[in-house]
Design an enzyme around this catalytic site. Structure first.
Site, short mmCIF file in Angstrom:
data_model
loop_
_atom_site.label_atom_id
_atom_site.label_comp_id
_atom_site.label_asym_id
_atom_site.label_seq_id
_atom_site.Cartn_x
_atom_site.Cartn_y
_atom_site.Cartn_z
N PHE A 274 -2.77 -12.62 -4.47
CA PHE A 274 -1.30 -13.02 -4.51
C PHE A 274 -1.18 -13.54 -2.93
O PHE A 274 0.28 -13.79 -2.97
CB PHE A 274 -0.82 -11.59 -4.74
CG PHE A 274 -1.20 -10.52 -3.58
CD1 PHE A 274 -0.43 -10.43 -2.25
CD2 PHE A 274 -2.31 -9.46 -3.86
CE1 PHE A 274 -1.09 -9.52 -1.51
CE2 PHE A 274 -2.53 -8.64 -3.25
CZ PHE A 274 -1.88 -8.55 -1.78
N ARG B 229 7.87 4.47 4.01
CA ARG B 229 7.26 4.28 2.77
C ARG B 229 7.83 5.15 1.73
O ARG B 229 7.89 4.58 0.38
CB ARG B 229 5.49 4.24 2.70
CG ARG B 229 5.13 3.32 3.65
CD ARG B 229 3.80 3.19 4.16
NE ARG B 229 2.84 2.96 2.82
CZ ARG B 229 2.72 1.78 2.67
NH1 ARG B 229 3.35 0.61 3.36
NH2 ARG B 229 1.88 1.15 1.68
N THR C 195 4.76 -0.19 -4.20
CA THR C 195 4.87 -1.65 -4.01
C THR C 195 5.58 -2.18 -5.28
O THR C 195 6.33 -3.09 -5.19
CB THR C 195 3.27 -2.24 -3.83
OG1 THR C 195 2.93 -1.62 -2.90
CG2 THR C 195 3.48 -3.68 -3.66
N ARG D 221 13.08 0.37 -3.53
CA ARG D 221 12.53 -0.66 -4.67
C ARG D 221 12.86 -0.30 -5.94
O ARG D 221 12.97 -1.11 -6.78
CB ARG D 221 10.98 -0.51 -4.42
CG ARG D 221 10.62 -1.28 -2.97
CD ARG D 221 9.10 -1.21 -2.77
NE ARG D 221 8.71 -2.15 -1.81
CZ ARG D 221 7.48 -2.05 -1.08
NH1 ARG D 221 6.75 -1.07 -1.36
NH2 ARG D 221 7.18 -2.84 -0.25
N ASN E 253 9.88 -7.43 -4.17
CA ASN E 253 10.38 -6.13 -4.04
C ASN E 253 11.00 -5.64 -3.00
O ASN E 253 10.86 -4.41 -2.18
CB ASN E 253 8.78 -5.44 -3.96
CG ASN E 253 8.10 -5.62 -2.78
OD1 ASN E 253 8.43 -6.45 -1.90
ND2 ASN E 253 6.91 -4.68 -2.72
N HIS F 39 9.57 -4.81 2.90
CA HIS F 39 8.40 -4.68 3.36
C HIS F 39 8.37 -3.41 4.50
O HIS F 39 9.17 -3.21 5.25
CB HIS F 39 7.85 -5.79 4.45
CG HIS F 39 6.67 -5.52 5.00
ND1 HIS F 39 5.36 -5.42 4.55
CD2 HIS F 39 6.44 -5.09 6.34
CE1 HIS F 39 4.26 -5.09 5.36
NE2 HIS F 39 5.01 -5.17 6.68
P1 CMP Z 1 4.28 -5.68 1.28
O1 CMP Z 1 4.82 -4.32 1.35
O2 CMP Z 1 5.33 -6.71 1.92
O3 CMP Z 1 2.79 -6.27 1.60
C1 CMP Z 1 2.18 -7.24 0.98
C2 CMP Z 1 3.06 -7.66 -0.30
O4 CMP Z 1 2.35 -8.43 -1.09
C3 CMP Z 1 3.54 -6.64 -1.02
O5 CMP Z 1 4.64 -5.79 -0.39
C4 CMP Z 1 4.02 -7.10 -2.31
O6 CMP Z 1 5.28 -7.75 -2.21
C5 CMP Z 1 3.24 -8.45 -2.36
N1 CMP Z 1 2.06 -8.68 -3.60
C6 CMP Z 1 2.27 -9.26 -4.53
N2 CMP Z 1 1.24 -9.06 -5.23
C7 CMP Z 1 0.60 -8.06 -5.22
C8 CMP Z 1 -0.46 -7.23 -5.62
N3 CMP Z 1 -1.07 -7.43 -6.76
N4 CMP Z 1 -0.70 -6.00 -5.16
C9 CMP Z 1 -0.26 -5.84 -3.73
N5 CMP Z 1 0.78 -6.65 -3.28
C10 CMP Z 1 1.34 -7.57 -3.68
#
Ligand code: CMP
Length: 142
Positions: free
Chosen positions: A59, A87, A93, A104, A114, A117
């Site tokens: 990703f 969190r 996530t 979220r 989402n 972060h």
């Molecule tokens: P964030 O907490 O910003 O950290 C990494 C980001 O990657 C996560 O939130 C998601 O928005 C994005 N992401 C997209 N696809 C995936 C996935 N399959 N697994 C984990 N994170 C993902």
């Protein structure tokens, strides 16, 4: 419990949906001190550097492209147990897996888009806050 720093980023989808104020209100209501916040336009290079830990994951390219797709808002937070509590506030996530009432669950469309972060450890909280803010920019707020 230790006072920790955590970085939040209101992602481009949050800004596009005009939800920045709403999400900041959730953050303040949950008791986080905002040390600093600003609007930033990431590029593939700066966004890629921020998410370098995910380089090579499937990703990564779409994540970096999305984070550079419009302005975002990094926010430096401080609170006892800030990382775990933040969190909890934002939820899983993937919004499909996030608990009712989390940011979220309430506002995100997908795992990629989402809304927000959050740092995943106290050590990364300090590193990520320092990525966007100099010490001089961090204000002891209450
Ligand atoms: P964030 O907490 O910003 O950290 C990494 C980001 O990657 C996560 O939130 C998601 O928005 C994005 N992401 C997209 N696809 C995936 C996935 N399959 N697994 C984990 N994170 C993902």
């Amino acid at each position: 419990m230790a006072v920790e720093r955590a970085l939040a980023i209101l992602k481009p989808d949050c800004i596009r949906k005009h939800l920045a104020g709403t999400v900041v209100a959730h953050i303040q209501k949950a008791g986080f001190n905002i040390l600093s916040m600003k609007m930033v336009q990431l590029t593939p290079t700066t966004g890629g550097a921020f998410y370098a830990v995910h380089k090579g994951r499937p990703f990564y390219d779409s994540l970096v492209e999305f984070m550079a797709s419009g302005p975002c808002m990094p926010i430096a937070l401080e609170k006892e147990n800030a990382v775990a509590d933040f969190r909890e506030l934002i939820g899983a996530t993937d919004p499909k897996d996030a608990k009712e009432g989390t940011i979220r669950k309430l506002y995100a469309d997908s795992k990629g888009e989402n809304i927000v972060h959050g740092s995943d450890s106290p050590e990364n909280g300090r590193i990520e806050v320092a990525f966007f803010f100099s010490e001089r920019e961090l204000v002891e707020g209450k």
